[in-house]
Design an enzyme around this catalytic site. Structure first.
Site, PDB file in Angstrom:
ATOM      1  N   ARG A 120       0.838  -1.204   0.000  1.00  0.00           N
ATOM      2  CA  ARG A 120       0.000   0.000   0.000  1.00  0.00           C
ATOM      3  C   ARG A 120       0.879   1.263   0.000  1.00  0.00           C
ATOM      4  O   ARG A 120       0.549   2.263  -0.648  1.00  0.00           O
ATOM      5  CB  ARG A 120      -0.873  -0.051   1.261  1.00  0.00           C
ATOM      6  CG  ARG A 120      -1.652   1.189   1.593  1.00  0.00           C
ATOM      7  CD  ARG A 120      -2.398   0.990   2.930  1.00  0.00           C
ATOM      8  NE  ARG A 120      -3.178   2.154   3.299  1.00  0.00           N
ATOM      9  CZ  ARG A 120      -3.919   2.240   4.409  1.00  0.00           C
ATOM     10  NH1 ARG A 120      -3.968   1.225   5.253  1.00  0.00           N
ATOM     11  NH2 ARG A 120      -4.596   3.332   4.687  1.00  0.00           N
ATOM     12  N   ASN A 173       1.776   2.513  14.685  1.00  0.00           N
ATOM     13  CA  ASN A 173       0.849   1.514  14.148  1.00  0.00           C
ATOM     14  C   ASN A 173       0.903   1.346  12.627  1.00  0.00           C
ATOM     15  O   ASN A 173       0.536   0.296  12.116  1.00  0.00           O
ATOM     16  CB  ASN A 173      -0.588   1.776  14.633  1.00  0.00           C
ATOM     17  CG  ASN A 173      -1.130   3.095  14.160  1.00  0.00           C
ATOM     18  OD1 ASN A 173      -0.376   3.975  13.743  1.00  0.00           O
ATOM     19  ND2 ASN A 173      -2.433   3.266  14.232  1.00  0.00           N
ATOM     20  N   ASP A 234      11.449  17.396  21.194  1.00  0.00           N
ATOM     21  CA  ASP A 234      11.331  18.857  21.296  1.00  0.00           C
ATOM     22  C   ASP A 234      12.393  19.560  20.450  1.00  0.00           C
ATOM     23  O   ASP A 234      12.125  20.561  19.801  1.00  0.00           O
ATOM     24  CB  ASP A 234      11.479  19.315  22.757  1.00  0.00           C
ATOM     25  CG  ASP A 234      10.195  19.103  23.536  1.00  0.00           C
ATOM     26  OD1 ASP A 234       9.181  18.704  22.900  1.00  0.00           O
ATOM     27  OD2 ASP A 234      10.202  19.309  24.760  1.00  0.00           O
ATOM     28  N   THR A 252       0.607  13.879  22.160  1.00  0.00           N
ATOM     29  CA  THR A 252       1.895  14.541  21.910  1.00  0.00           C
ATOM     30  C   THR A 252       1.716  15.617  20.844  1.00  0.00           C
ATOM     31  O   THR A 252       2.334  16.676  20.914  1.00  0.00           O
ATOM     32  CB  THR A 252       2.918  13.503  21.381  1.00  0.00           C
ATOM     33  OG1 THR A 252       2.809  12.331  22.167  1.00  0.00           O
ATOM     34  CG2 THR A 252       4.321  14.018  21.379  1.00  0.00           C
ATOM     35  N   GLU A 268      -2.529  14.531  12.803  1.00  0.00           N
ATOM     36  CA  GLU A 268      -3.557  13.487  12.797  1.00  0.00           C
ATOM     37  C   GLU A 268      -3.454  12.788  14.132  1.00  0.00           C
ATOM     38  O   GLU A 268      -2.523  12.033  14.381  1.00  0.00           O
ATOM     39  CB  GLU A 268      -3.261  12.528  11.630  1.00  0.00           C
ATOM     40  CG  GLU A 268      -4.468  11.845  11.104  1.00  0.00           C
ATOM     41  CD  GLU A 268      -5.545  12.809  10.672  1.00  0.00           C
ATOM     42  OE1 GLU A 268      -6.613  12.784  11.280  1.00  0.00           O
ATOM     43  OE2 GLU A 268      -5.310  13.605   9.743  1.00  0.00           O
ATOM     44  N   ARG A 301      -5.802   1.144  15.742  1.00  0.00           N
ATOM     45  CA  ARG A 301      -5.925   2.044  14.587  1.00  0.00           C
ATOM     46  C   ARG A 301      -6.667   3.284  15.062  1.00  0.00           C
ATOM     47  O   ARG A 301      -7.628   3.173  15.829  1.00  0.00           O
ATOM     48  CB  ARG A 301      -6.711   1.379  13.456  1.00  0.00           C
ATOM     49  CG  ARG A 301      -5.986   0.237  12.786  1.00  0.00           C
ATOM     50  CD  ARG A 301      -6.920  -0.622  11.957  1.00  0.00           C
ATOM     51  NE  ARG A 301      -7.572   0.127  10.898  1.00  0.00           N
ATOM     52  CZ  ARG A 301      -8.898   0.224  10.784  1.00  0.00           C
ATOM     53  NH1 ARG A 301      -9.705  -0.353  11.665  1.00  0.00           N
ATOM     54  NH2 ARG A 301      -9.419   0.914   9.805  1.00  0.00           N
ATOM     55  N   CYS A 302      -6.206   4.427  14.584  1.00  0.00           N
ATOM     56  CA  CYS A 302      -6.900   5.649  14.996  1.00  0.00           C
ATOM     57  C   CYS A 302      -8.342   5.605  14.531  1.00  0.00           C
ATOM     58  O   CYS A 302      -9.226   6.151  15.169  1.00  0.00           O
ATOM     59  CB  CYS A 302      -6.189   6.866  14.440  1.00  0.00           C
ATOM     60  SG  CYS A 302      -6.066   6.842  12.680  1.00  0.00           S
TER      61      CYS A 302
END
Ligand SMILES: NC(=O)C1=CN([C@@H]2O[C@H](COP(=O)(O)OP(=O)(O)OC[C@H]3O[C@@H](n4cnc5c(N)ncnc54)[C@H](OP(=O)(O)O)[C@@H]3O)[C@@H](O)[C@H]2O)C=CC1
Ligand SMILES: O=C(O)[C@H](O)COP(=O)(O)O
Length: 507
Positions: A120, A173, A234, A252, A268, A301-302
């Site tokens: 993919r 992920n 940072d 974060t 995201e 997965r988000c």
């Protein structure tokens, strides 16, 4: 087809003893820190790989190179940039086996899904090259007399120019796919790219970067800095050389966006994607989508379905159907393509367990027995979850799914909209008119009708509202986000309307 293992064959250059090197100035290097970061195999809980703990000086050097390499890259013809990206995509796909192997070992992604992620990603790079050639080759032409008070004396030419140095930070992920979804648009648009891979997933990313190296991109244009985000994060995100940050991950991202300078951000972040089920829904379709949406890659997965909101009258039937399917999920090693594999870390497993215990204390119905061995958590459906339970609001990022029984669609929409997240959601009904109205009422970046939430296909727009993100992804949106508009205005001494009579006399 190559059959080499991770770190062997064409990838031997990226390894120094048992520590993977970082990539700077077109070369694989060992950090002067003399320190490494261990990558723990989530399934075995043993150290699987080690990567360099890069220093701030090494970051400075990479940024310096990225700035200067970008200047010449921006002058490289668009078709040549596209050609190199197509080459990188082909090398990546050709070497899917060792890259997928690293994904299996460092993030416990099932073997088949790991291969799919690499393929993919190759397709995404190629699509991006093609899309870039089209949309970056086009500009806009405006005439001044369309705005009140103006004659036709100004011709405005608009084109898209690169931003400079793009910093890409993907999550664990989808380390490869969510890295290339940032790298390819940045490069086609004429930017240089600094990648900070997630620690779990870093070795897969280093292999992927080597494919770009072998494709022959100019030195310094792409770099990969490894190390713990908590230690060098940072310094990277606040670096003055960075002109854009594209980040996917958790909270974060919220702190990064508060600290970053005046630069475009593509964020995201998390989600609590709701699945709203109406009484006329096809419950077999819903049940299979809940399984696919809630439990694939063990819920990490988000866009996973993270809460089911089902109308009471059909709740018993739906829960029975989902329970029957949960019983068929296989649990075990990613190498054996089990559906449910170990979650990414012990702290993640402990967090998930905390949510489960909170639900238990507050009286949720356990559709299966709670079972955990190390980082492996058996799939669990929690019925009769109420809004006072943490799992009604927080994302487990694991194979645990709450079901809330609702009295009305409004109650479902209100629950969805009360969340601080707003990534995706889905609604199941045979009534398309109702589906559209519900979709409009849901405060999320995307609503899927009669299917589980998903980011893919990768060229679709992908965005989160509220704490779920800033900006939009998807190939076209990412290319646009990583460019700025530049206009040149041609000012004529006299208005010019047509090539007709009298044109010579106006000169
Ligand atoms: N919306 C989406 O598309 C996705 C959202 N998520 C969310 O992310 C959460 C967990 O994923 P995870 O990968 O652990 O997310 P994190 O936010 O912990 O990490 C994401 C990336 O940020 C890096 N990082 C960590 N600290 C800093 C810092 N101070 N500055 C800069 N970079 C930093 C990490 O590096 P390191 O690994 O070295 O710490 C990693 O590369 C989930 O709970 C979910 O909410 C996850 C995936 C996709
Ligand atoms: O980060 C994530 O979890 C992904 O963006 C989800 O992608 P998918 O919906 O295509 O699995």
């Amino acid at each position: 087809m190559h059959t080499s293992m991770a770190g062997t064959g064409i990838f031997t250059d990226i390894l120094d003893g048992d520590v993977y090197k970082y990539y700077s100035d077109g070369e694989w290097k060992t950090s002067s820190s003399g320190k490494s970061v261990a990558i723990i195999n989530p399934a075995t809980r043993k150290t699987q790989y080690k990567v360099q703990a890069c220093t701030q000086e090494e970051v400075n050097k990479v940024m310096e190179m990225a700035k200067s390499a970008q200047k010449s890259w921006a002058k490289t013809p668009l078709w040549k940039r596209a050609e190199l990206l197509h080459k990188a995509a082909a090398i990546l796909k050709d070497n899917k086996a060792p890259i997928a192997e690293s994904l299996v070992k460092e993030i416990a992604k099932p073997a088949k899904d790991s291969v799919t992620e690499v393929v993919r990603s190759g397709d995404l790079i190629s699509y991006c090259a093609e899309e870039g050639v089209r949309i970056l080759g086009e500009g806009k032409f405006l005439l001044s007399d369309s705005f009140p008070g103006n004659e036709r004396t100004k011709y405005c030419l608009t084109s898209k120019i690169p931003l400079g140095v793009v910093l890409a930070i993907p999550p664990f992920n989808y380390p490869v796919n969510l890295a290339v979804s940032k790298i390819a648009p940045a490069l086609i648009a004429g930017n240089s790219l600094v990648l900070k891979p997630p620690t779990q997933g870093a070795v897969s990313c280093l292999h992927m970067v080597h494919c770009f190296h072998l494709a022959g991109f100019p030195k310094g244009l792409i770099s990969c800095i490894t190390g713990k985000g908590s230690e060098i994060g940072d310094f990277l995100t606040m670096h003055p050389a960075v002109n854009c940050i594209s980040f996917t991950g958790g909270d974060t991202g919220i702190s990064i966006s508060k600290k970053a300078g005046m630069i475009p951000l593509q964020m995201e972040l998390g989600g609590k994607d709701a699945c709203i089920v109406l009484e006329d829904a096809d419950l077999d379709l819903v049940a299979s989508n809940i399984i696919k949406g809630g439990f694939s890659y063990s819920g990490q997965r988000c866009t996973a379905v993270k809460v089911v909101l089902v109308i009471k009258s059909v709740a018993d039937e739906l829960v029975e159907k989902v329970k029957a399917k949960v019983a068929k999920l296989t649990v075990g090693p990613p190498e054996e393509n089990c559906d449910i594999t170990a979650v990414v870390s012990e702290s993640s497993a402990n967090f998930i367990e905390g949510l489960v215990m909170d639900a238990k204390d507050k009286g949720a119905t356990f559709c299966q027995e709670y079972k955990r061995e190390g980082n492996l958590i058996w799939p669990l459906l929690l019925d009769n979850v109420r809004p006072d339970m943490r799992i009604a609001w927080e994302e487990p990022f694991g194979p645990v799914l709450p079901v809330l029984r609702i009295n009305s669609v409004e109650e479902g929409i209100n629950h969805c909209n009360a969340s601080n997240f707003g990534l995706q959601g889905c609604v199941f009904t045979k009534d398309i008119n109702k589906a559209i109205l519900i979709s409009d009422a849901m405060e999320t970046g995307t609503v899927q009708i009669n299917s589980a939430p998903a980011r893919g296909p990768d060229h679709f727009p992908f965005q989160g509202l509220k704490d779920s993100g800033i900006g939009s992804q998807g190939v076209t949106n990412s290319i646009n986000l990583m460019t700025k508009l530049k206009t040149t205005v041609i000012n004529l001494p006299t208005p010019s309307y047509s090539m007709g009579d009298g044109f010579i006399s106006r000169l």
